[in-house]
Scaffold this active site. Sequence first.
Site, PDB file in Angstrom:
ATOM      1  N   PRO A  42     -31.664  71.868  73.136  1.00 56.44           N
ATOM      2  CA  PRO A  42     -30.535  71.259  72.422  1.00 56.44           C
ATOM      3  C   PRO A  42     -30.408  69.745  72.563  1.00 56.44           C
ATOM      4  O   PRO A  42     -29.576  69.145  71.900  1.00 56.44           O
ATOM      5  CB  PRO A  42     -29.329  71.950  73.068  1.00 56.44           C
ATOM      6  CG  PRO A  42     -29.789  72.321  74.435  1.00 56.44           C
ATOM      7  CD  PRO A  42     -31.253  72.607  74.329  1.00 56.44           C
ATOM      8  N   ASP A  84     -38.959  66.943  64.416  1.00 55.82           N
ATOM      9  CA  ASP A  84     -37.724  66.860  63.627  1.00 55.82           C
ATOM     10  C   ASP A  84     -36.758  65.835  64.223  1.00 55.82           C
ATOM     11  O   ASP A  84     -36.928  65.394  65.363  1.00 55.82           O
ATOM     12  CB  ASP A  84     -37.027  68.231  63.597  1.00 55.82           C
ATOM     13  CG  ASP A  84     -37.720  69.195  62.644  1.00 55.82           C
ATOM     14  OD1 ASP A  84     -38.551  68.733  61.847  1.00 55.82           O
ATOM     15  OD2 ASP A  84     -37.419  70.397  62.701  1.00 55.82           O
ATOM     16  N   LYS A 119     -35.333  66.045  58.346  1.00 60.87           N
ATOM     17  CA  LYS A 119     -34.499  67.244  58.235  1.00 60.87           C
ATOM     18  C   LYS A 119     -33.058  67.054  58.672  1.00 60.87           C
ATOM     19  O   LYS A 119     -32.421  67.989  59.111  1.00 60.87           O
ATOM     20  CB  LYS A 119     -35.084  68.417  59.024  1.00 60.87           C
ATOM     21  CG  LYS A 119     -36.370  68.915  58.464  1.00 60.87           C
ATOM     22  CD  LYS A 119     -36.192  70.279  57.953  1.00 60.87           C
ATOM     23  CE  LYS A 119     -37.520  70.901  57.680  1.00 60.87           C
ATOM     24  NZ  LYS A 119     -37.730  72.071  58.380  1.00 60.87           N
ATOM     25  N   ASP A 170     -34.427  76.256  69.272  1.00 64.32           N
ATOM     26  CA  ASP A 170     -35.467  77.297  69.241  1.00 64.32           C
ATOM     27  C   ASP A 170     -36.084  77.321  67.836  1.00 64.32           C
ATOM     28  O   ASP A 170     -35.352  77.256  66.848  1.00 64.32           O
ATOM     29  CB  ASP A 170     -34.831  78.660  69.554  1.00 64.32           C
ATOM     30  CG  ASP A 170     -35.878  79.754  69.560  1.00 64.32           C
ATOM     31  OD1 ASP A 170     -36.449  80.007  70.630  1.00 64.32           O
ATOM     32  OD2 ASP A 170     -36.151  80.330  68.481  1.00 64.32           O
ATOM     33  N   ILE A 211     -34.632  80.000  65.389  1.00 61.84           N
ATOM     34  CA  ILE A 211     -33.197  80.116  65.102  1.00 61.84           C
ATOM     35  C   ILE A 211     -32.803  78.963  64.191  1.00 61.84           C
ATOM     36  O   ILE A 211     -32.731  77.803  64.620  1.00 61.84           O
ATOM     37  CB  ILE A 211     -32.367  80.153  66.395  1.00 61.84           C
ATOM     38  CG1 ILE A 211     -32.763  81.416  67.175  1.00 61.84           C
ATOM     39  CG2 ILE A 211     -30.859  80.141  66.078  1.00 61.84           C
ATOM     40  CD1 ILE A 211     -31.945  81.754  68.363  1.00 61.84           C
ATOM     41  N   THR A 267     -31.578  77.488  72.394  1.00 63.12           N
ATOM     42  CA  THR A 267     -30.906  77.207  71.128  1.00 63.12           C
ATOM     43  C   THR A 267     -29.577  76.487  71.381  1.00 63.12           C
ATOM     44  O   THR A 267     -28.983  76.593  72.464  1.00 63.12           O
ATOM     45  CB  THR A 267     -30.718  78.515  70.332  1.00 63.12           C
ATOM     46  OG1 THR A 267     -30.302  78.175  69.012  1.00 63.12           O
ATOM     47  CG2 THR A 267     -29.702  79.447  70.959  1.00 63.12           C
ATOM     48  N   MET A 270     -24.748  74.182  61.494  1.00 62.49           N
ATOM     49  CA  MET A 270     -24.767  73.414  60.235  1.00 62.49           C
ATOM     50  C   MET A 270     -23.522  73.675  59.393  1.00 62.49           C
ATOM     51  O   MET A 270     -23.604  73.695  58.165  1.00 62.49           O
ATOM     52  CB  MET A 270     -26.035  73.766  59.408  1.00 62.49           C
ATOM     53  CG  MET A 270     -27.322  73.373  60.088  1.00 62.49           C
ATOM     54  SD  MET A 270     -28.765  74.021  59.252  1.00 62.49           S
ATOM     55  CE  MET A 270     -28.830  75.702  59.863  1.00 62.49           C
TER      56      MET A 270
END
Length: 265
Positions: A20, A43, A65, A98, A101, A126, A178
């Site tokens: 994270p 990313d 992204k 992750d 996920i 995650t 998100m």
Amino acid sequence: MEGERDISRRGCVYLVGAGPGDPELLTLKAARLIESAEAVVYDHLVGKSILKLIPAAARRVYAGKEAGNHALPQHEINQLLVALAREGLRVVRLKGGDPFIFGRGGEEMQALQAAGLRCEVVPGITAAAGAGAAVGIPLTHREHAQTLVFATGHLKDDTVDLDWEALARPNQTVVIYMGLGALDIICRELLAHGLPAGTPAAVIHGATTPGQRGVYSSIGTLPAAVSEAGLRPPALIVIGDVVAIGEAAAQAACTLAGQGMGPVQ
Ligand SMILES: C[S@@+](CC[C@H](N)C(=O)[O-])C[C@H]1O[C@@H](n2cnc3c(N)ncnc32)[C@H](O)[C@@H]1O
């Protein structure tokens, strides 16, 4: 790279979870693969201190992204991974949290498999697990939440298509990734499907990073509280009675520190 630290194979793509944000939450396997990579495609949520592990000689490609700002569209990322593996490089595809996920790792794995290439997945912590630990919200709890749901609140055609009835059930924790842009819709739908307005809810931004911030509220008042606090992505929405445990932990921490109650720190 030769030697006992060499755990990677040429021509294979490693889909690696970077966790994270806190670099200390990277797995040992992830760190070793990054350190032996010859090409890394990463990313925007991968932290700078993790990127520092990439060897100077390795090729680096930023895939982007952020919401609405994709440096490379997904099909081009897939093609790039295939091309790098076909060059016979040790390729690390580094993703926040992750890879499986809400990370589109499944699509990348399928593209590699369709091209007849080897692919190995290295799980990461995650964001939900990182955030829960960082702010003291136990995502499950024998007395409060026997079910844990991860959902995406990503807006499509200005709406969010989720099974609201299932998400509004009692005795569960719902974590929405998100979802900040759709916070109004999410809270409205949950209320309309029977979730009590007083259900504890929080938004946590930048969990496990130095910029971690958040607000505690309830599902009836969360949009106003988040707008007042000015929280931005990346952020998670956490809904359920367990959030009150995190709020009590934050209060206790503030009392210990001799401060008044404030936002989640
Ligand atoms: C494309 S998804 C990737 C999720 C990632 N694969 C994972 O397992 O955490 C990006 C979303 O994850 C959440 N996220 C990732 N890192 C976060 C963090 N440190 N704090 C809060 N939310 C985070 C946010 O909801 C963000 O918009």
